[in-house]
Design an enzyme around this catalytic site. Structure first.
Site, mmCIF file in Angstrom:
data_model
loop_
_atom_site.group_PDB
_atom_site.id
_atom_site.type_symbol
_atom_site.label_atom_id
_atom_site.label_comp_id
_atom_site.label_asym_id
_atom_site.label_seq_id
_atom_site.Cartn_x
_atom_site.Cartn_y
_atom_site.Cartn_z
ATOM 1 N N HIS A 175 -12.542 62.768 56.158
ATOM 2 C CA HIS A 175 -11.979 62.486 54.839
ATOM 3 C C HIS A 175 -10.530 62.951 54.740
ATOM 4 O O HIS A 175 -9.693 62.306 54.118
ATOM 5 C CB HIS A 175 -12.798 63.188 53.752
ATOM 6 C CG HIS A 175 -13.974 62.381 53.331
ATOM 7 N ND1 HIS A 175 -15.139 62.939 52.875
ATOM 8 C CD2 HIS A 175 -14.162 61.044 53.299
ATOM 9 C CE1 HIS A 175 -15.987 61.973 52.583
ATOM 10 N NE2 HIS A 175 -15.428 60.823 52.833
ATOM 11 N N CYS B 178 -6.654 41.428 64.779
ATOM 12 C CA CYS B 178 -6.613 42.464 63.738
ATOM 13 C C CYS B 178 -6.856 43.872 64.271
ATOM 14 O O CYS B 178 -6.933 44.819 63.495
ATOM 15 C CB CYS B 178 -7.619 42.144 62.634
ATOM 16 S SG CYS B 178 -9.317 42.114 63.225
ATOM 17 N N ASN C 138 -9.641 46.449 69.412
ATOM 18 C CA ASN C 138 -10.097 47.828 69.667
ATOM 19 C C ASN C 138 -11.390 47.794 70.477
ATOM 20 O O ASN C 138 -11.549 48.502 71.473
ATOM 21 C CB ASN C 138 -10.340 48.579 68.353
ATOM 22 C CG ASN C 138 -9.115 48.593 67.467
ATOM 23 O OD1 ASN C 138 -8.000 48.456 67.951
ATOM 24 N ND2 ASN C 138 -9.308 48.733 66.168
ATOM 25 N N ASP C 139 -12.310 46.963 70.029
ATOM 26 C CA ASP C 139 -13.565 46.858 70.775
ATOM 27 C C ASP C 139 -13.399 46.035 72.040
ATOM 28 O O ASP C 139 -13.994 46.352 73.074
ATOM 29 C CB ASP C 139 -14.670 46.270 69.876
ATOM 30 C CG ASP C 139 -15.229 47.351 68.966
ATOM 31 O OD1 ASP C 139 -15.591 48.424 69.477
ATOM 32 O OD2 ASP C 139 -15.274 47.140 67.741
HETATM 33 C C1 PEP Z 1 -11.472 45.971 66.417
HETATM 34 O O1 PEP Z 1 -12.464 46.283 67.081
HETATM 35 O O2 PEP Z 1 -10.352 45.745 66.893
HETATM 36 C C2 PEP Z 1 -11.569 45.864 64.947
HETATM 37 C C3 PEP Z 1 -10.607 45.352 64.210
HETATM 38 O O3 PEP Z 1 -12.665 46.370 64.377
HETATM 39 P P1 PEP Z 1 -12.947 47.951 64.217
HETATM 40 O O4 PEP Z 1 -11.757 48.708 64.713
HETATM 41 O O5 PEP Z 1 -13.227 48.144 62.773
HETATM 42 O O6 PEP Z 1 -14.157 48.111 65.102
HETATM 43 MG MG MG Z 2 -14.413 46.239 66.165
#
Ligand code: PEP
Ligand code: MG
Length: 559
Positions: free
Chosen positions: A204, A515, A467-468
């Site tokens: 937080h 994104c 990211n994933d």
């Molecule tokens: C990602 O994986 O790039 C993504 C935008 O989702 P998150 O980071 O919320 O898993």
């Molecule tokens: Mg993701």
């Protein structure tokens, strides 16, 4: 070179302890912000608080009741002055204070002869330990809230001072732990930055720091021994994740120059933020924004972006699943904020690094490869239906079609199963004559299997979750610092997967955006443009810098 200067300091002082004169470089995990300079205030573990017990259980129970009431009143006062996000956290704490299940054990211990302060501390410690036991970041953030609450009531029992009392404006605060209320007090007192040995980038305090622009580093390898005197400046490099105590004049000069440079660059970029992003060779690039926290809508100007490319709806589920009306209220507010620009809302992406108590599956051997994202949405259709109904109702308020996207999709059948749920809810709303519109359904591409077979998905748009995608392509967990160097977004395998997705979108005539954090990283803008990508969705604070990076890059041959 500033980094070299900081690294030289580390070499002199070692990485974990300050040298003779208190000089040293401490290393942690960057959360947000850039370089801050100010007098260092080290806040050690809370001093043992002494209170004289009355020896009378009735008087002790009264003292605890009075302290709880005073803490509640103080919380309510703070609530009136805070923004949405801080308010949500304070509201949660106030609700806990009114919960007899939480406070009951302390009164039982008092009836058995314990003094009020010990009864309270011991009762809360058991709850706090339970939350922190398995190292889960969300539960441990809940533990931090409880620890904060415990300290609040204790401070009313013992009459101890406000955490910001001895902290001058512009100070750099180093502490072992930081509670949300201490953070809010320090932020209101105008501190220049904060570094903690505990904490995590998902706590937080981290969320509050990002929302308020307070530079923050967590997980410092050690706490500086003590403040090197009132005039002793420290350098917090929140981008590199270092705290340099008692730096010499040369290091200070370098840090001052960097800080001034960063401020000038941010100001100049912000002035251009509402201008379109066009590359040197004339390619028009859309830059959308990621919304992770509703409070940002109060201060963010929609004119800086071409729409919302990702809304992480997990924040709505932090304290349990919200009902349809609560979700509808937020989605409608977001659509109104965007003022005619396209809005993309992601269905619940819980699990993996985003566990939600009571919703995600506990005890999976490998949560990143388990029931997360769409897999969980399909396993819990009762939750999904509520979200899809709220989205279809909100879509009726949007001047352009609302975009709904599904996370962690691996095979087309998952997208089709979500479409079937959405269609059923749209039909039910029509039958009940409730205002609605059918959102368009897109897929996230964050699993390599989906990237390699993107053209097989009947998606209205693709949004790459880098990211994933990076963690699955490189087999390096995104939350494991030991393998972080392998989780390199510039790995050619990652760029190849992005390029293939862009090509699939082009072949099918649908939009492809990205994104993940790559789109928020100015240094990667040119590499992304080279894959053919023309739609970025970035963190609000990075939109201006990413637009600048796009402007100074060449897109190359038409995508
Ligand atoms: C990602 O994986 O790039 C993504 C935008 O989702 P998150 O980071 O919320 O898993
Ligand atoms: Mg993701």
């Amino acid at each position: 070179m500033p980094d070299a200067a900081l690294a030289a300091g580390a070499a002199e002082a070692g990485t974990s302890a300050a040298g003779e004169a208190g000089s040293g470089v401490f290393r942690g995990t960057p959360v947000c912000g850039s370089v801050a300079i100010g007098p260092l205030v080290v806040v050690g573990p809370a001093a043992a608080r002494k209170r004289k017990a009355t020896g009378d259980p009735a008087a002790e129970a009264d003292a605890l009741r009075t302290a709880i009431a005073a803490a509640l009143a103080a919380l309510e006062e703070a609530l009136a002055a805070e923004d949405d996000l801080a308010g949500e956290i304070l509201e949660f704490q106030a609700a806990l204070l009114e919960d007899d299940d939480l406070t009951g054990p302390a009164f039982t211990a008092i009836a058995d002869g314990a003094p009020a302060d010990r009864a309270w501390t011991v009762a809360l410690a058991a709850e706090i330990d339970a939350y922190r036991a398995d190292g889960d970041p969300v539960l441990s953030a809940r533990g931090d809230d409880l620890a904060d609450l415990s300290a609040r009531v204790l401070s009313h029992l013992t009459g101890t001072a406000d955490p910001a009392a001895d902290v001058p404006r512009g100070a750099i605060v180093a502490a072992a732990e930081m509670t949300p209320s201490a953070f809010l007090a320090l932020s209101a007192a105008g501190v220049a930055g904060i570094a903690t040995t505990g904490g995590s980038p998902t706590s937080h305090v981290a969320i509050l720091a990002k929302a308020r622009g307070v530079p923050l580093v967590v997980g410092l390898n050690a706490l500086p021994a003590a403040s090197p005197g009132p005039a002793g400046a420290a350098i917090l490099d929140a981008a590199a994740g270092t705290l340099h105590t008692a730096p010499d004049a040369a290091a200070l000069a370098v840090a001052r120059a960097r800080s001034a440079e960063a401020a000038t660059a941010a100001e100049a970029a912000a002035a251009r933020a509402t201008q379109p992003a066009v590359t040197r060779d004339g390619a028009e690039v859309k830059v959308m924004v990621n919304i992770d926290d509703p409070a940002i809508l109060d201060t963010l100007d929609p004119a800086i972006c071409d729409g919302v490319g990702l809304t992480r709806t997990e924040f709505l589920f932090q304290h349990g699943a919200p009902d349809e009306e609560a979700q509808l209220a937020f989605y409608t507010r977001l659509i109104a904020w965007a003022d005619g620009r396209p809005v993309t809302i992601r269905t619940l992406d819980a699990g993996g690094d985003k566990p939600l108590p009571g919703i995600t599956v506990d005890g999976e051997a490998n949560p990143f490869l388990g029931v997360r994202g769409v897999r969980l949405s399909l396993a819990r259709p009762e939750l999904t239906r509520v979200q899809l109904r709220a989205l279809a109702r909100a879509a009726a308020t949007s001047p352009v079609p609302l975009k709904v996207m599904v996370p962690m999709v691996t095979v087309p059948a998952e997208l089709e199963a979500m479409r079937a749920l959405l269609t059923a809810e749209v039909d039910a709303l029509a039958a009940a004559r409730i205002a609605h519109a059918a959102p368009i359904l897109g897929t996230m591409v964050e699993v390599p299997a989906a990237a390699l077979t993107a053209a097989r998905f009947d998606a209205a748009f693709y949004s790459i979750g880098s990211n994933d995608l990076v963690q699955y392509a490189t087999a390096a967990a995104r939350d494991n610092a030991a393998v972080a160097p392998l989780a390199d977004p510039a790995n050619p395998a990652v760029l190849e997967l992005i390029g293939r997705t862009v090509a699939a979108g082009k072949a099918r005539g649908v939009e492809v955006s990205l994104c993940g954090d790559m789109a928020s990283t100015p240094a990667l803008a040119a590499a992304l443009l080279a894959t053919g990508l023309r739609v970025f969705s970035a963190a609000p604070a990075e939109v201006a810098a990413v637009k600048d990076a796009i402007r100074s890059a060449a897109a190359g041959p038409a995508a």
